[in-house]
Design a protein around this motif. Structure first.
Motif, PDB file in Angstrom:
ATOM      1  N   VAL A 154       0.822  -1.203   0.000  1.00  0.00           N
ATOM      2  CA  VAL A 154       0.000   0.000   0.000  1.00  0.00           C
ATOM      3  C   VAL A 154       0.861   1.260   0.000  1.00  0.00           C
ATOM      4  CG1 VAL A 154      -0.181   0.070   2.516  1.00  0.00           C
ATOM      5  CG2 VAL A 154      -1.977   1.091   1.141  1.00  0.00           C
ATOM      6  N   GLN A 155       2.076   1.169   0.538  1.00  0.00           N
ATOM      7  CA  GLN A 155       2.921   2.364   0.618  1.00  0.00           C
ATOM      8  C   GLN A 155       3.339   2.878  -0.761  1.00  0.00           C
ATOM      9  OE1 GLN A 155       3.342  -0.405   2.333  1.00  0.00           O
ATOM     10  NE2 GLN A 155       3.146   0.178   4.491  1.00  0.00           N
ATOM     11  N   ILE A 156       3.386   1.976  -1.757  1.00  0.00           N
ATOM     12  CA  ILE A 156       3.800   2.403  -3.091  1.00  0.00           C
ATOM     13  C   ILE A 156       2.777   3.346  -3.719  1.00  0.00           C
ATOM     14  CG2 ILE A 156       4.209   1.560  -5.450  1.00  0.00           C
ATOM     15  CD1 ILE A 156       5.570  -0.832  -4.299  1.00  0.00           C
ATOM     16  N   GLY A 157       1.508   3.129  -3.443  1.00  0.00           N
ATOM     17  CA  GLY A 157       0.468   3.929  -4.079  1.00  0.00           C
ATOM     18  C   GLY A 157       0.080   5.186  -3.345  1.00  0.00           C
ATOM     19  N   LEU A 158       0.665   5.446  -2.191  1.00  0.00           N
ATOM     20  CA  LEU A 158       0.235   6.607  -1.411  1.00  0.00           C
ATOM     21  C   LEU A 158       0.511   7.923  -2.138  1.00  0.00           C
ATOM     22  CD1 LEU A 158       1.317   5.553   2.203  1.00  0.00           C
ATOM     23  CD2 LEU A 158      -0.982   5.559   1.242  1.00  0.00           C
ATOM     24  N   LEU A 247      -2.976   4.687   8.712  1.00  0.00           N
ATOM     25  CA  LEU A 247      -2.014   5.202   7.738  1.00  0.00           C
ATOM     26  C   LEU A 247      -2.702   5.928   6.591  1.00  0.00           C
ATOM     27  CD1 LEU A 247       0.861   5.418   6.614  1.00  0.00           C
ATOM     28  CD2 LEU A 247       0.520   3.159   5.568  1.00  0.00           C
ATOM     29  N   VAL A 248      -3.685   5.279   5.960  1.00  0.00           N
ATOM     30  CA  VAL A 248      -4.377   5.886   4.818  1.00  0.00           C
ATOM     31  C   VAL A 248      -5.164   7.109   5.261  1.00  0.00           C
ATOM     32  CG1 VAL A 248      -6.092   5.488   3.015  1.00  0.00           C
ATOM     33  CG2 VAL A 248      -4.467   3.688   3.612  1.00  0.00           C
ATOM     34  N   ALA A 249      -5.862   6.992   6.387  1.00  0.00           N
ATOM     35  CA  ALA A 249      -6.665   8.124   6.870  1.00  0.00           C
ATOM     36  C   ALA A 249      -5.780   9.287   7.299  1.00  0.00           C
ATOM     37  CB  ALA A 249      -7.534   7.679   8.037  1.00  0.00           C
ATOM     38  N   LEU A 250      -4.606   8.989   7.842  1.00  0.00           N
ATOM     39  CA  LEU A 250      -3.714  10.059   8.266  1.00  0.00           C
ATOM     40  C   LEU A 250      -3.225  10.892   7.087  1.00  0.00           C
ATOM     41  CD1 LEU A 250      -2.342  11.165  10.846  1.00  0.00           C
ATOM     42  CD2 LEU A 250      -0.403   9.676  10.333  1.00  0.00           C
ATOM     43  N   LEU A 251      -3.130  10.255   5.917  1.00  0.00           N
ATOM     44  CA  LEU A 251      -2.634  10.958   4.743  1.00  0.00           C
ATOM     45  C   LEU A 251      -3.752  11.578   3.916  1.00  0.00           C
ATOM     46  CD1 LEU A 251      -0.261  11.709   2.893  1.00  0.00           C
ATOM     47  CD2 LEU A 251      -0.537   9.494   1.775  1.00  0.00           C
ATOM     48  N   THR A 261      -9.302   6.713  14.693  1.00  0.00           N
ATOM     49  CA  THR A 261      -7.901   6.399  14.952  1.00  0.00           C
ATOM     50  C   THR A 261      -7.021   7.648  14.864  1.00  0.00           C
ATOM     51  OG1 THR A 261      -7.698   5.788  12.616  1.00  0.00           O
ATOM     52  CG2 THR A 261      -8.086   4.013  14.199  1.00  0.00           C
ATOM     53  N   VAL A 262      -7.256   8.474  13.865  1.00  0.00           N
ATOM     54  CA  VAL A 262      -6.475   9.701  13.720  1.00  0.00           C
ATOM     55  C   VAL A 262      -6.829  10.697  14.824  1.00  0.00           C
ATOM     56  CG1 VAL A 262      -5.905  11.606  12.163  1.00  0.00           C
ATOM     57  CG2 VAL A 262      -6.334   9.329  11.242  1.00  0.00           C
TER      58      VAL A 262
END
Length: 310
Positions: A154-158, A247-251, A261-262
């Protein structure tokens, strides 16, 4: 030899034809077998009980800490509430729910988790049925591409997806977070449901087609009920992944669309080690997945065991 020069033949010795009885070992007393089974069962139950206590103890500690005051949490451990129940109250939860930021974050979490789960399960069920039982050009190649997407972290697509969402106006919004989760949840979901649907007997589907059933009717009336265990397991996993994601929501989420969570992470930065704020918030974020899991536990177990017994 006789005196007349003839050889005297001896009659063969008669045998009864019954072989000698083999040496048998002494039978074990029946109570020893029952005792060994009882001991083995007791050992397994003791091991399971120990594992359950290991998993439940942190949850119980978090729950009791969330119901104690900040002064009590700072003075002694949460286990003292077991002997002094007067320490427990709902004041922390009342103060937490009155916080508009936490209430909004809880609603945002629901708005992110439910649509993501429904979209992933619905699209994956349609795609899984198509890959399993429909003939169309490039079916195997497209399915290999879907399987290949499972290895993409998932980190590649952020970063590229963040730039794309910023260009189309989805960055920092709840639909943007939902679309990201749907895109990265579909490869595994399609792979899982396609393999499950492929185990349905072909004769059953052919009989339905001979009776005049359309593909949509076969899918909705036959395949979906048969695939309920796998669909329920997928829905539980997807809901838990999205609900607990940070992670996704934080970004991709801004301050108005951030999930719980955030929001808890930001509360931790503001209040440090304030357990009176963090403990009820953490337990609030934990209790919903527990309710979902126990509500669909029967279907989850059926989905996990599907295919193991023919």
């Amino acid at each position: 030899m006789s005196s007349h020069g003839t050889i005297e033949r001896r009659a063969p010795r008669r045998t009864t034809g019954i072989p000698p009885a083999p040496a048998t070992s002494r039978p074990k007393p029946p109570h020893k077998g029952r005792l060994s089974r009882l001991l083995s069962r007791s050992a397994v139950q003791a091991l399971l009980l120990f594992v359950a206590l290991v998993w439940i103890t942190p949850l119980a500690g978090l729950f009791l800490s969330s119901m104690r005051s900040e002064r009590d949490n700072a003075s002694d451990g949460w286990w003292n509430a077991l002997t002094d129940p007067s320490q427990l109250s709902l004041d922390n939860y009342s103060a937490l729910l009155k916080d508009s930021g936490i209430a909004t974050a809880f609603g945002n979490t629901v708005l992110i988790s439910l649509p993501t789960t429904l979209l992933v399960v619905g699209i994956a069920a349609l795609a899984g049925y198509a890959f399993a039982w429909l003939e169309f050009p490039g079916r195997d190649g497209i399915f290999l591409v879907v399987v290949g997407l499972l290895v993409v972290p998932v980190q590649i697509g952020l970063l590229p997806v963040a730039k794309l969402f910023g260009a189309v106006g989805l960055f920092g919004t709840i639909p943007g977070v939902v679309l990201f989760h749907v895109a990265y949840g579909l490869p595994f979901a399609v792979f899982l449901l396609r393999n499950y649907f492929a185990e349905i007997p072909r004769e059953m589907l052919e009989a339905a087609r001979m009776d005049g059933g359309t593909e949509w009717r076969i899918f909705s009336r036959l395949v979906l009920p048969l695939g309920r265990p796998a669909i329920a397991s997928l829905a539980i996993f997807q809901f838990l992944w999205v609900w607990n994601d940070m992670l996704v929501a934080l970004l991709f989420a801004d301050s108005e669309s951030q999930p719980l969570t955030v929001a808890l992470q930001s509360q931790m930065r503001q209040f440090g080690s304030n357990i009176g704020v963090l403990a009820p918030g953490a337990f609030l974020s934990l209790v919903v997945p527990l309710i979902v899991f126990f509500a669909f536990q029967r279907h989850f177990v059926q989905g996990v065991m599907a295919g193991s017994v023919k």
